[in-house]
Write a protein that holds these residues in place. Sequence first.
Motif, PDB file in Angstrom:
ATOM      1  N   GLN A  32       0.931  -1.301   0.065  1.00 52.87           N
ATOM      2  CA  GLN A  32       0.195   0.079  -0.052  1.00 52.87           C
ATOM      3  C   GLN A  32       0.720   1.192   0.157  1.00 52.87           C
ATOM      4  N   VAL A  33       1.962   1.216   0.863  1.00 54.69           N
ATOM      5  CA  VAL A  33       2.584   2.364   0.940  1.00 54.69           C
ATOM      6  C   VAL A  33       3.375   2.697  -0.260  1.00 54.69           C
ATOM      7  N   GLY A 226       0.450  11.854   0.454  1.00 54.42           N
ATOM      8  CA  GLY A 226       0.430  13.493   0.599  1.00 54.42           C
ATOM      9  C   GLY A 226       1.932  13.977   0.851  1.00 54.42           C
ATOM     10  N   ALA A 227       2.658  13.221   1.348  1.00 54.81           N
ATOM     11  CA  ALA A 227       4.042  13.834   1.598  1.00 54.81           C
ATOM     12  C   ALA A 227       4.896  13.739   0.610  1.00 54.81           C
ATOM     13  N   SER A 374      11.692   1.096  14.700  1.00 55.81           N
ATOM     14  CA  SER A 374      13.002   2.190  14.680  1.00 55.81           C
ATOM     15  C   SER A 374      12.557   3.482  13.938  1.00 55.81           C
ATOM     16  N   PHE A 375      11.387   3.623  13.427  1.00 55.57           N
ATOM     17  CA  PHE A 375      10.724   4.858  12.737  1.00 55.57           C
ATOM     18  C   PHE A 375      10.476   5.584  14.010  1.00 55.57           C
ATOM     19  N   PHE A 397       9.569   8.088   5.724  1.00 55.34           N
ATOM     20  CA  PHE A 397       8.848   6.994   5.928  1.00 55.34           C
ATOM     21  C   PHE A 397       8.318   6.270   4.544  1.00 55.34           C
ATOM     22  N   GLY A 398       8.208   7.170   3.400  1.00 60.68           N
ATOM     23  CA  GLY A 398       7.871   6.746   2.316  1.00 60.68           C
ATOM     24  C   GLY A 398       9.008   5.508   1.786  1.00 60.68           C
ATOM     25  N   VAL A 399      10.239   5.660   2.218  1.00 60.77           N
ATOM     26  CA  VAL A 399      11.042   4.689   1.765  1.00 60.77           C
ATOM     27  C   VAL A 399      11.414   3.501   3.080  1.00 60.77           C
TER      28      VAL A 399
END
Length: 454
Positions: A32-33, A226-227, A374-375, A397-399
């Motif tokens: 999904q991401v 969005g980001a 970790s994020f 966060f996208g990657v």
Amino acid sequence: MATIATTPRDDVALQQSAKPARKALWKNLGLQVAVSMVLGIVVGLVWPEFGASLKILGDIFLRLIKTAVAPLVFLTVAVGIVAAGDIKRVGKVGLIAMVYFEVVSTIALALGLLFGNLVGVGRNLDHIAAPAAATKGAEAATKAAAASHTTFDQFLINVFPDNFIGAFARGELLQVLVIALIFGFGLMALSPAKRAPIESGLNTMSTAFFEFIHIIMALAPIGTFGAVAYAVGSNGTAVLISLAYFVLTFYALVILFIVVVLGAVCALFRINIFHLLRYIREEIIIMLGTASSESVLPRLLEKLPAYGASKQTVGLVLPTGYAFNLDGTSLFMSMGVIFLANAYGVPLSWEQEIGILAIMLLTSKGAATVSGGSFVVFAATVTASGILPVDGLALIFGVYRFLSIALSTCNVIGNTVATVVVAKLAGEFDETAWKGAGASEKRSGAPSPKQWWK
């Protein structure tokens, strides 16, 4: 009472019906991401103005993430300290393990900062305008650093809380960490009978907060969309090149750390790093698929005693390392800091980098063992620094899914090395058992640790 006879075919049908339904591919968060990233890129390139207006989606996602940071860091740090056990009772093994964890974690953090500076991750994005709030925070921090000779004293005072609840309400993460450390050591001082229900309650609360995070993470595709749309719409294709470069250089950093740093540590104690990697090859394959170090913990608890480390050492060092010795997380956090600083044009002096390294030495101990933890602690570090732009977290966060595969694998390998090395240092390593494990693999058709290259 009459019984109903069943045929073998009926038994097979019952077993198949009892199996849980396979999760649909489209429900996978990683997929999904990834799809959201692609859509965000398309929208940002085709409709840049519209893409830039979607920043609010990433902001909402980040606000929700920040609500769980303070309590989750408190719970994971406090529970991690209790999980280490009574250091006085475990004696030499516990002390050696703690010293090893701190030394190797510091090396990992420093290597990440050094490597990030050398390769210049995010440097081609220095034209991104930092958000107003982040700019004001950076300016305030700069003015405070040059204001007077009492700046450090004031900073030191502010690290220590004057109110237990107030630290959480104000989002003072350094104060939350201090509370967690003291609270954790306070729990260790209790008798086992008094400590058990409190520890159980903290673990339950920690599980609840992880579920809270899981619910928020379900919104990650929207926040990522969005980001990424905002980043691409505002800055063009440069952001894509920089993110790809970040991922590739991070993988190179992880390989460098495993081969050079962990390889050197193993060589000091007459262990061949490649022998050990071969021995846990199945766990590494599992890690590459799940990106969660927790998924292989039970297997390693059973497998490492057969390699030669005593069960007592494995039972103490390995679970404790999952909270205190996350080498891959340390590499990700320190390199991520440099990426954000370069991407948003925030200059960091060597004093500031050392200060952030000190913060990471604490926050990295609160990283969760599940994918995504970790994020969360990286977000805590960025927030606690007061210098770096929080908005950049959505971009990373996208990657993160691609990064988490490497960092989680590095965490597992690092803790495996730590367990074997500590066992050797403490005199808890059985050479006979190690040779027996090699012979067992040889009988099963797999090469032994000494003969894996044949």
